[in-house]
Each structure stands twice: as structure tokens, then as C-alpha cells.
Design a protein around this motif. Structure first.
Motif, short mmCIF file in Angstrom:
data_model
loop_
_atom_site.label_atom_id
_atom_site.label_comp_id
_atom_site.label_asym_id
_atom_site.label_seq_id
_atom_site.Cartn_x
_atom_site.Cartn_y
_atom_site.Cartn_z
N HIS A 102 0.83 -1.19 0.00
CA HIS A 102 0.00 0.00 0.00
C HIS A 102 0.87 1.25 0.00
O HIS A 102 0.77 2.07 -0.89
CB HIS A 102 -0.94 0.02 1.20
N ASP A 116 -1.75 -0.58 -3.92
CA ASP A 116 -3.15 -0.15 -3.86
C ASP A 116 -3.28 1.25 -3.24
O ASP A 116 -2.48 1.64 -2.39
CB ASP A 116 -3.98 -1.12 -3.01
N ASP A 117 -4.31 1.93 -3.64
CA ASP A 117 -4.83 3.19 -3.06
C ASP A 117 -4.34 4.46 -3.77
O ASP A 117 -5.08 5.42 -3.87
CB ASP A 117 -4.57 3.31 -1.56
N HIS A 136 -9.18 1.63 -8.79
CA HIS A 136 -9.45 1.07 -7.45
C HIS A 136 -10.73 1.72 -6.90
O HIS A 136 -10.82 2.00 -5.72
CB HIS A 136 -8.24 1.38 -6.55
N HIS A 163 -13.36 4.38 -2.12
CA HIS A 163 -12.88 3.32 -1.24
C HIS A 163 -13.96 2.85 -0.26
O HIS A 163 -13.68 2.40 0.86
CB HIS A 163 -11.59 3.69 -0.49
#
Ligand SMILES: [Zn+2]
Length: 328
Positions: A40, A96-97, A227, A231
Motif C-alpha cells: 500500500h 493499492d490506493d 481502485h 474506497h
């Protein structure tokens, strides 16, 4: 249960000792295969005070060096094309993110060793360019508040210093909510945020800029994937909203990088068959998870499981689990 846990501990200890003795390669026997790794964020010292998503840049570099020496590092495209070496572990790196620490700290290392990677970007549409869970982690750590009122419930800080209501942490509670509700967090903790929002903390929440995304996209080593937008947990919200999140995150990113986005990673790795179908319908050919919901999904070639980096164990323990393909 206890016996199982002892057995697990012993197995982990055995593998760790093998690694410490330099016999890690012995474990490689019958461990050839493929893994997609999920990182991450990187920071300077591997801070786990706020959450479990950070490893230090030095740790990351040490891992990359080890992988280069022992394993085959390939791009996600090559992974899907099954361009594997048969006699070793094949690894694709993903992030990710979309935090800007990826650009600032991971990119120089990846470029230095010419290691391909894919970055899954959250395309927040709000003025506040911050992912709600990063926000919640930071304010939870710094706020002097012992209790807050959120969505009609009182959440109190427990012994683990998390806000909880009837045994459910505020973070888990939010993963069951629509983003319209989650957004109220920004009001509840507005004062705390104003007090702690400083350049020193930016590593822990700042997202990549459009220019940074464009630069990454232009580098042949790297790929940008989507993504979703907010979220939120796409399984917990309405199907229409979830599909919108998937679609919009694709078009927003395509607008920025002026190229097709063909990879999607589900936030929290949670998904439904319907949402997977939707992803395929709108042109995602690579759909990434964290864990398969059910075994049958492993038959769908677009869907792939990933191995999440655990910052709480040593490098040798991590390598042992990576070879095994799970932390259990
Ligand atoms: Zn995520």
C-alpha cells in the motif's frame, strides 16, 4: 484451536530458522508458482502506529533485492500472459490506493532495479482528496476525544485505542456504509483534522497528483489500474452505486493518462459475481482481489488473488509465508 495455533507457530518458526541459516532456498522445492503482491504505502521508518499499510522504503528495497536474486519479477500483463519461469517463484508487484508516497519513495527504487509494477488508484471526486480510512486512522490516533457520535451511535475508544460501538470498530462499521454516510466522519473529526494536518503527516494520506499519475503512465515499466472512487466497500452499497464507482474510476483515470485502463482492484478485495461481470463488460480484463470469496472463482481467468504484505512480521517470516502462499 490452541493446538492448531501451536502447530502454526512451530511451522513458522521452523521456516524462519531455515531462512536464518541461509537455507531458505531449500524451501523452494515444490514451491514454484506465481504470486501477485500487494503493497500500500512506503515511509521512512515503517510506521505501524496508524495502520498496517506501511513498510519502510529500506525494507521495500531489501525485499526487491531478495526477489531479484531469487525470484522472477514480472509485470502484471506478463503475469496474465503467463510468461512464467518454470523453475522459480514468479512475482508481480502491485500497489493499492494511490498515495503519493508510492511516487516519492517506491518509484525511485523500482526504477533503480527496473522492476515493473502496477498502481491501483482511488479517484476521489470530493474536494477533500483523502481516502476516508487514512483520515480515520490518523484522527483516531491523534484526537483527545474519548467518545464520538456518528450515524446515531456513540463510539467509545476501547483498550486498543479504536473507536467502537457494541464491539464493532468504527472502521468496520464504515465498511458497511454508503459513502454519503461515511463522509460524515469529516465533520465529526473536523477540528482534529485541522489540528493535525501538517506536512510531516502528508506521507500517510496525500494522494498522487494528476501530473504524477501521467508520469507513471508514461514509464513503460509501470501500469495504472483503477481502485474505485471512494474506497467504500462495493459489496455493502447499492449495485448501481457500486457499478458507477467502477465505471467512473475507469473514465476519470483514462481522461488523466489518455490511455485505456484495463486493470481493476476491488477495495478491501470484496466483490460479487455481478460486479465482476460488470468489470468485464466495461473492459477490465484484469480483476484483482485480496482473497477469493469461493474457490470456484479461481476458474475465471480475469480474476486473480493477491498476497498482502504484512508489516508486523520479519522479512524472513514474510518470505516463508510468501513461499507457502498464505499466512496460515
Ligand atoms: Zn485499497
Amino acid at each position: 484451536m490452541l493446538l492448531l495455533r501451536i502447530k502454526y507457530r512451530l511451522a513458522l518458526l521452523y521456516k524462519t530458522i531455515l531462512f536464518q541459516l541461509g537455507l531458505g532456498n531449500h524451501l523452494l522445492k515444490n514451491r514454484y508458482g506465481e504470486r501477485i503482491l500487494v503493497f500500500h504505502s512506503l515511509d521512512f521508518d515503517g510506521n505501524t502506529d496508524y495502520n498496517s499499510r506501511f513498510v519502510s522504503k529500506d525494507y521495500f528495497e531489501a525485499l526487491i533485492q531478495y526477489f531479484l536474486e531469487h525470484y522472477n519479477l514480472i509485470s502484471l500483463d506478463d503475469f496474465y500472459a503467463q510468461k512464467f519461469k518454470k523453475d522459480m517463484l514468479n512475482i508481480a508487484i502491485t500497489f493499492d490506493d494511490g498515495l503519493s508516497n508510492n511516487y516519492e519513495l517506491a518509484l525511485p527504487i523500482l526504477e533503480k532495479y527496473k522492476v515493473p509494477a502496477t498502481f491501483f488508484i482511488t479517484t476521489i471526486p470530493e474536494n477533500k482528496k483523502i481516502i476516508w480510512s487514512d483520515f480515520l486512522d490518523l484522527v483516531t490516533y491523534y484526537t483527545p476525544k474519548k467518545e464520538i457520535l456518528f450515524n446515531g451511535n456513540y463510539f467509545r475508544k476501547n483498550h486498543k485505542k479504536e473507536f467502537a460501538y457494541q464491539g464493532i470498530t468504527l472502521k468496520n462499521y464504515c465498511t458497511k456504509l454508503d459513502y454519503e454516510k461515511i463522509k460524515l466522519l469529516y465533520e465529526v473529526f473536523e477540528e482534529d483534522w485541522n489540528n493535525i494536518n501538517s506536512p510531516q503527516l502528508e506521507t500517510y494520506w496525500k494522494l498522487m497528483s494528476q501530473e504524477q499519475l501521467q508520469e507513471i503512465a508514461q514509464n513503460p515499466l509501470f501500469t495504472i489500474g483503477a481502485h474505485a472512487m471512494t474506497h467504500a466497500n462495493l459489496v455493502a452499497i447499492s449495485k448501481e452505486k457500486a457499478q458507477q464507482e467502477i465505471r467512473y474510476s475507469k473514465t476519470i483515470l483514462e481522461d488523466i493518462i489518455k490511455n485505456k485502463i484495463t486493470a481493476f482492484a476491488f477495495p478491501f478485495g470484496t466483490y460479487t459475481d455481478e460486479l465482476v461481470d460488470h468489470c468485464e463488460e466495461i473492459g477490465f480484463s484484469k480483476i484483482l482481489l485480496l482473497d477469493y470469496n469461493v474457490e470456484k472463482d479461481s476458474r475465471k481467468s480475469a480474476l486473480k488473488n493477491r498476497f498482502v504484505i504484512n508489516p508486523y512480521i520479519s522479512k524472513n517470516q514474510l518470505l516463508a509465508c510468501l513461499l507457502k502462499g498464505s499466512y496460515r
